[in-house]
Motif scaffolding. Structure first.
Motif, short mmCIF file in Angstrom:
data_model
loop_
_atom_site.label_atom_id
_atom_site.label_comp_id
_atom_site.label_asym_id
_atom_site.label_seq_id
_atom_site.Cartn_x
_atom_site.Cartn_y
_atom_site.Cartn_z
N UNK A 46 0.84 -1.20 0.00
CA UNK A 46 0.00 0.00 0.00
C UNK A 46 0.87 1.25 0.00
N UNK A 47 1.89 1.27 0.84
CA UNK A 47 2.72 2.46 0.94
C UNK A 47 3.72 2.58 -0.20
N UNK A 48 4.03 1.48 -0.89
CA UNK A 48 4.82 1.59 -2.13
C UNK A 48 4.01 2.36 -3.17
N UNK A 49 2.73 2.02 -3.29
CA UNK A 49 1.86 2.73 -4.23
C UNK A 49 1.74 4.20 -3.80
N UNK A 50 1.59 4.43 -2.51
CA UNK A 50 1.50 5.79 -1.96
C UNK A 50 2.77 6.59 -2.28
N UNK A 51 3.93 5.97 -2.10
CA UNK A 51 5.20 6.64 -2.39
C UNK A 51 5.37 6.88 -3.88
N UNK A 52 4.83 5.99 -4.71
CA UNK A 52 4.86 6.23 -6.16
C UNK A 52 4.04 7.47 -6.50
N UNK A 53 2.92 7.67 -5.80
CA UNK A 53 2.14 8.89 -6.00
C UNK A 53 2.96 10.12 -5.63
N UNK A 54 3.80 10.01 -4.59
CA UNK A 54 4.69 11.11 -4.23
C UNK A 54 5.70 11.37 -5.33
N UNK A 55 6.22 10.31 -5.94
CA UNK A 55 7.15 10.46 -7.05
C UNK A 55 6.49 11.24 -8.19
N UNK A 56 5.23 10.92 -8.51
CA UNK A 56 4.51 11.64 -9.56
C UNK A 56 4.31 13.10 -9.18
N UNK A 78 15.61 11.18 -8.96
CA UNK A 78 16.33 11.43 -7.70
C UNK A 78 15.48 11.01 -6.50
N UNK A 79 14.18 11.33 -6.55
CA UNK A 79 13.31 10.90 -5.45
C UNK A 79 13.22 9.38 -5.38
N UNK A 80 13.11 8.72 -6.52
CA UNK A 80 13.02 7.26 -6.54
C UNK A 80 14.24 6.63 -5.88
N UNK A 81 15.42 7.16 -6.18
CA UNK A 81 16.65 6.59 -5.63
C UNK A 81 16.76 6.91 -4.13
N UNK A 82 16.62 8.19 -3.79
CA UNK A 82 16.84 8.57 -2.39
C UNK A 82 15.76 8.04 -1.46
N UNK A 99 4.27 11.99 5.05
CA UNK A 99 3.95 13.42 4.98
C UNK A 99 4.42 14.06 3.68
N UNK A 100 5.33 13.41 2.94
CA UNK A 100 5.86 14.01 1.72
C UNK A 100 4.82 14.18 0.63
N UNK A 101 3.83 13.29 0.53
CA UNK A 101 2.84 13.43 -0.53
C UNK A 101 1.98 14.68 -0.35
N UNK A 102 1.31 14.87 0.80
CA UNK A 102 0.53 16.10 0.92
C UNK A 102 1.39 17.37 0.90
#
Length: 204
Positions: A46-56, A78-82, A99-102
């Motif tokens: 779930x949070x991998x998908x959430x973090x992918x939304x942050x990447x977008x 850069x976000x994907x790697x770090x 917190x990074x997505x919002x």
């Protein structure tokens, strides 16, 4: 994950289950386990998908700031790697990552609003900044960066001091209104559930 499952079973954070993090993280975990099996693996998916939304969102923010698709792609890379580094708590489903997505979406809205002057995007930036703050206390600092960006862009864009002041005050009030709406909603919810006094005690 346990706290999320407890919320689904009727528990209220801080009154029934104790943690010092703001309620946003608890309810996001509750969302995850409400439709996925309550296991560590599924929560991480779930949070991998959430973090992918942050990447977008990082891609969109960088493209909006620079007007360059290439800078958006580099920022996303850069976000994907770090974000996957263990030293930055990558893959831990931590509140720092949540917190990074919002926060990123809030800054993206501020950048677009600074260009087109739409107050609803300023309000939305405040709402998203509040969501970052309600996920982790330090998210409030990132939220204030969106407000600072709106103020700086108003100062740069308008030469007349009267016009500049009107835009600064209007944007500041609109952003503050957006920020306060989720905070007020959380306070009302906890008040109705009989846990308002526990919320500031444990979180603040």
């Amino acid at each position: 994950g346990y706290r999320g499952q407890s919320i689904l079973d009727g528990a209220l954070p801080y009154r029934d289950i104790v943690d010092h993090k703001p309620p946003g993280a608890h309810y996001l975990y509750a969302l995850a386990v409400s439709f996925l099996p309550p296991t560590a693996s599924w929560i991480h998916i779930f949070f991998h998908v959430y973090t992918f939304a942050t990447l977008l969102a990082c891609y969109g923010l960088a493209k909006a700031l620079t007007g360059s698709r290439a800078s958006g792609l580099w920022t996303a890379l850069i976000f994907a790697v770090t974000s996957s580094l263990p030293s930055l708590q990558g893959f831990t489903a931590s509140t720092e990552m949540i917190l990074l997505l919002p926060a990123t979406l809030g800054l993206w809205c501020a950048v677009i609003a600074a260009r087109n002057g739409r107050l609803r995007l300023v309000v939305l930036s405040g709402v998203l900044g509040s969501c970052a703050f309600l996920t982790k206390q330090s998210g409030g600092i990132l939220a204030l960066f969106s407000l600072a960006y709106l103020a700086a862009s108003a100062y740069r864009s308008y030469g007349l001091i009267d016009r500049r002041l009107v835009v600064l005050v209007t944007r500041g009030l609109a952003w503050a209104l957006g920020f306060l709406v989720p905070v007020a909603a959380v306070a009302v919810y906890f008040s109705l559930r009989g846990g308002l006094s526990d919320l500031p005690y444990w979180v603040v």
